[in-house]
Design a protein around this motif. Sequence first.
Motif, PDB file in Angstrom:
ATOM      1  N   ALA A   1       8.697  -2.659  -1.720  1.00 35.95           N
ATOM      2  CA  ALA A   1       8.891  -3.748  -2.684  1.00 35.95           C
ATOM      3  C   ALA A   1       9.911  -3.347  -3.752  1.00 35.95           C
ATOM      4  O   ALA A   1      10.785  -4.139  -4.113  1.00 35.95           O
ATOM      5  N   ALA A   2       9.832  -2.114  -4.217  1.00 39.41           N
ATOM      6  CA  ALA A   2      10.765  -1.655  -5.244  1.00 39.41           C
ATOM      7  C   ALA A   2      12.197  -1.578  -4.710  1.00 39.41           C
ATOM      8  O   ALA A   2      13.134  -2.016  -5.375  1.00 39.41           O
ATOM      9  N   HIS A   3      12.351  -1.035  -3.510  1.00 41.57           N
ATOM     10  CA  HIS A   3      13.701  -0.894  -2.935  1.00 41.57           C
ATOM     11  C   HIS A   3      14.335  -2.233  -2.574  1.00 41.57           C
ATOM     12  O   HIS A   3      15.555  -2.370  -2.619  1.00 41.57           O
ATOM     13  N   THR A   4      13.519  -3.204  -2.196  1.00 40.90           N
ATOM     14  CA  THR A   4      14.061  -4.499  -1.778  1.00 40.90           C
ATOM     15  C   THR A   4      14.108  -5.525  -2.908  1.00 40.90           C
ATOM     16  O   THR A   4      14.650  -6.613  -2.724  1.00 40.90           O
ATOM     17  N   ASN A   5      13.519  -5.193  -4.050  1.00 39.64           N
ATOM     18  CA  ASN A   5      13.432  -6.125  -5.179  1.00 39.64           C
ATOM     19  C   ASN A   5      12.715  -7.415  -4.798  1.00 39.64           C
ATOM     20  O   ASN A   5      13.072  -8.497  -5.250  1.00 39.64           O
ATOM     21  N   LEU A   6      11.707  -7.285  -3.941  1.00 37.74           N
ATOM     22  CA  LEU A   6      10.891  -8.430  -3.534  1.00 37.74           C
ATOM     23  C   LEU A   6       9.480  -8.241  -4.073  1.00 37.74           C
ATOM     24  O   LEU A   6       9.006  -7.110  -4.208  1.00 37.74           O
ATOM     25  N   PRO A   7       8.768  -9.335  -4.360  1.00 38.80           N
ATOM     26  CA  PRO A   7       7.364  -9.211  -4.784  1.00 38.80           C
ATOM     27  C   PRO A   7       6.529  -8.552  -3.679  1.00 38.80           C
ATOM     28  O   PRO A   7       6.780  -8.754  -2.486  1.00 38.80           O
ATOM     29  N   ALA A   8       5.537  -7.775  -4.078  1.00 36.42           N
ATOM     30  CA  ALA A   8       4.692  -7.074  -3.118  1.00 36.42           C
ATOM     31  C   ALA A   8       4.020  -8.048  -2.148  1.00 36.42           C
ATOM     32  O   ALA A   8       3.885  -7.750  -0.957  1.00 36.42           O
ATOM     33  N   GLY A   9       3.602  -9.215  -2.618  1.00 40.90           N
ATOM     34  CA  GLY A   9       2.972 -10.204  -1.738  1.00 40.90           C
ATOM     35  C   GLY A   9       3.918 -10.672  -0.644  1.00 40.90           C
ATOM     36  O   GLY A   9       3.517 -10.857   0.509  1.00 40.90           O
ATOM     37  N   THR A  10       5.172 -10.862  -0.998  1.00 37.19           N
ATOM     38  CA  THR A  10       6.179 -11.268  -0.017  1.00 37.19           C
ATOM     39  C   THR A  10       6.399 -10.150   0.996  1.00 37.19           C
ATOM     40  O   THR A  10       6.457 -10.385   2.205  1.00 37.19           O
ATOM     41  N   VAL A  11       6.500  -8.923   0.511  1.00 27.72           N
ATOM     42  CA  VAL A  11       6.695  -7.774   1.397  1.00 27.72           C
ATOM     43  C   VAL A  11       5.525  -7.647   2.367  1.00 27.72           C
ATOM     44  O   VAL A  11       5.726  -7.374   3.560  1.00 27.72           O
ATOM     45  N   ARG A  12       4.318  -7.868   1.901  1.00 27.99           N
ATOM     46  CA  ARG A  12       3.134  -7.763   2.765  1.00 27.99           C
ATOM     47  C   ARG A  12       3.225  -8.749   3.931  1.00 27.99           C
ATOM     48  O   ARG A  12       2.902  -8.411   5.072  1.00 27.99           O
ATOM     49  N   VAL A  13       3.658  -9.968   3.668  1.00 30.79           N
ATOM     50  CA  VAL A  13       3.779 -10.977   4.726  1.00 30.79           C
ATOM     51  C   VAL A  13       4.891 -10.591   5.704  1.00 30.79           C
ATOM     52  O   VAL A  13       4.719 -10.678   6.927  1.00 30.79           O
ATOM     53  N   LEU A  14       6.029 -10.137   5.185  1.00 29.41           N
ATOM     54  CA  LEU A  14       7.130  -9.727   6.055  1.00 29.41           C
ATOM     55  C   LEU A  14       6.743  -8.519   6.902  1.00 29.41           C
ATOM     56  O   LEU A  14       7.083  -8.449   8.091  1.00 29.41           O
ATOM     57  N   LEU A  15       6.011  -7.581   6.321  1.00 23.70           N
ATOM     58  CA  LEU A  15       5.541  -6.416   7.081  1.00 23.70           C
ATOM     59  C   LEU A  15       4.600  -6.836   8.196  1.00 23.70           C
ATOM     60  O   LEU A  15       4.644  -6.291   9.306  1.00 23.70           O
ATOM     61  N   SER A  16       3.762  -7.809   7.920  1.00 23.49           N
ATOM     62  CA  SER A  16       2.857  -8.323   8.942  1.00 23.49           C
ATOM     63  C   SER A  16       3.638  -8.904  10.118  1.00 23.49           C
ATOM     64  O   SER A  16       3.303  -8.674  11.283  1.00 23.49           O
ATOM     65  N   ASP A  17       4.703  -9.640   9.813  1.00 24.73           N
ATOM     66  CA  ASP A  17       5.560 -10.186  10.870  1.00 24.73           C
ATOM     67  C   ASP A  17       6.177  -9.061  11.699  1.00 24.73           C
ATOM     68  O   ASP A  17       6.213  -9.125  12.927  1.00 24.73           O
ATOM     69  N   LEU A  18       6.681  -8.032  11.015  1.00 20.28           N
ATOM     70  CA  LEU A  18       7.299  -6.906  11.716  1.00 20.28           C
ATOM     71  C   LEU A  18       6.285  -6.143  12.557  1.00 20.28           C
ATOM     72  O   LEU A  18       6.604  -5.668  13.648  1.00 20.28           O
ATOM     73  N   LEU A  19       5.058  -6.045  12.068  1.00 20.47           N
ATOM     74  CA  LEU A  19       3.991  -5.410  12.839  1.00 20.47           C
ATOM     75  C   LEU A  19       3.683  -6.222  14.097  1.00 20.47           C
ATOM     76  O   LEU A  19       3.569  -5.669  15.195  1.00 20.47           O
ATOM     77  N   ASP A  20       3.593  -7.527  13.946  1.00 17.45           N
ATOM     78  CA  ASP A  20       3.332  -8.406  15.089  1.00 17.45           C
ATOM     79  C   ASP A  20       4.428  -8.297  16.151  1.00 17.45           C
ATOM     80  O   ASP A  20       4.155  -8.419  17.344  1.00 17.45           O
ATOM     81  N   GLN A  21       5.661  -8.066  15.711  1.00 16.23           N
ATOM     82  CA  GLN A  21       6.803  -7.992  16.630  1.00 16.23           C
ATOM     83  C   GLN A  21       7.036  -6.584  17.172  1.00 16.23           C
ATOM     84  O   GLN A  21       7.958  -6.369  17.956  1.00 16.23           O
ATOM     85  N   GLY A  22       6.228  -5.621  16.734  1.00 16.80           N
ATOM     86  CA  GLY A  22       6.328  -4.264  17.259  1.00 16.80           C
ATOM     87  C   GLY A  22       7.447  -3.413  16.678  1.00 16.80           C
ATOM     88  O   GLY A  22       7.825  -2.409  17.271  1.00 16.80           O
ATOM     89  N   PHE A  23       7.957  -3.765  15.502  1.00  8.87           N
ATOM     90  CA  PHE A  23       9.026  -2.984  14.891  1.00  8.87           C
ATOM     91  C   PHE A  23       8.500  -1.854  14.014  1.00  8.87           C
ATOM     92  O   PHE A  23       9.201  -0.874  13.787  1.00  8.87           O
ATOM     93  N   ILE A  24       7.291  -1.999  13.488  1.00  6.13           N
ATOM     94  CA  ILE A  24       6.748  -0.999  12.571  1.00  6.13           C
ATOM     95  C   ILE A  24       5.330  -0.616  12.981  1.00  6.13           C
ATOM     96  O   ILE A  24       4.667  -1.329  13.734  1.00  6.13           O
ATOM     97  N   ALA A  25       4.897   0.514  12.456  1.00 11.92           N
ATOM     98  CA  ALA A  25       3.496   0.929  12.533  1.00 11.92           C
ATOM     99  C   ALA A  25       3.044   1.160  11.101  1.00 11.92           C
ATOM    100  O   ALA A  25       3.862   1.404  10.212  1.00 11.92           O
ATOM    101  N   MET A  26       1.756   1.060  10.884  1.00 13.44           N
ATOM    102  CA  MET A  26       1.232   1.232   9.531  1.00 13.44           C
ATOM    103  C   MET A  26       0.030   2.153   9.545  1.00 13.44           C
ATOM    104  O   MET A  26      -0.641   2.307  10.566  1.00 13.44           O
ATOM    105  N   GLN A  27      -0.202   2.808   8.424  1.00 12.60           N
ATOM    106  CA  GLN A  27      -1.402   3.615   8.248  1.00 12.60           C
ATOM    107  C   GLN A  27      -2.077   3.125   6.985  1.00 12.60           C
ATOM    108  O   GLN A  27      -1.572   3.321   5.881  1.00 12.60           O
ATOM    109  N   GLU A  28      -3.211   2.445   7.177  1.00 11.08           N
ATOM    110  CA  GLU A  28      -3.945   1.922   6.033  1.00 11.08           C
ATOM    111  C   GLU A  28      -4.626   3.064   5.298  1.00 11.08           C
ATOM    112  O   GLU A  28      -4.964   4.088   5.907  1.00 11.08           O
TER     113      GLU A  28
END
Length: 128
Positions: free
Chosen positions: A78-105
């Motif tokens: 969020a800091a590097h992209t200058n986007l709100p954290a809520g927006t980043v969370r939704v975009l990350l979810s999309d990227l996770l669904d598409q198989g571009f990223i992995a996450m560790q909760e």
Amino acid sequence: MSIFDEQPETQWVGDEAGPIVRPYVLTRGRTEPSRGRFDLITLVVTIRQVSSREPGLDPECLAIVRLCQQAQSVAEIAAHTNLPAGTVRVLLSDLLDQGFIAMQEPHSETDMHDERLYRAVLDGLRAL
């Protein structure tokens, strides 16, 4: 300076406000990720490379995939992209669904009841 400054595309700009892109436009009106918790300390890493012409990915998502070549927390993204954290969370979810990223909760709160952790925190505070 945002990582989007590299993009040659024209941005809408307000006189004093800077770039004007409403978060709901980027997330297509969604306010919650489709899956995953994506706390501010959740770590994200790219697992599949993308080209700059990847069909269906917005410049923001491309920037996130590039940024996460090394593991980044949601807060860092969020800091590097200058986007709100809520927006980043939704975009990350999309990227996770598409198989571009992995996450560790982050670990659950039940893991935080370890007495050794509390002792380490107290020892650290005493050392200050």
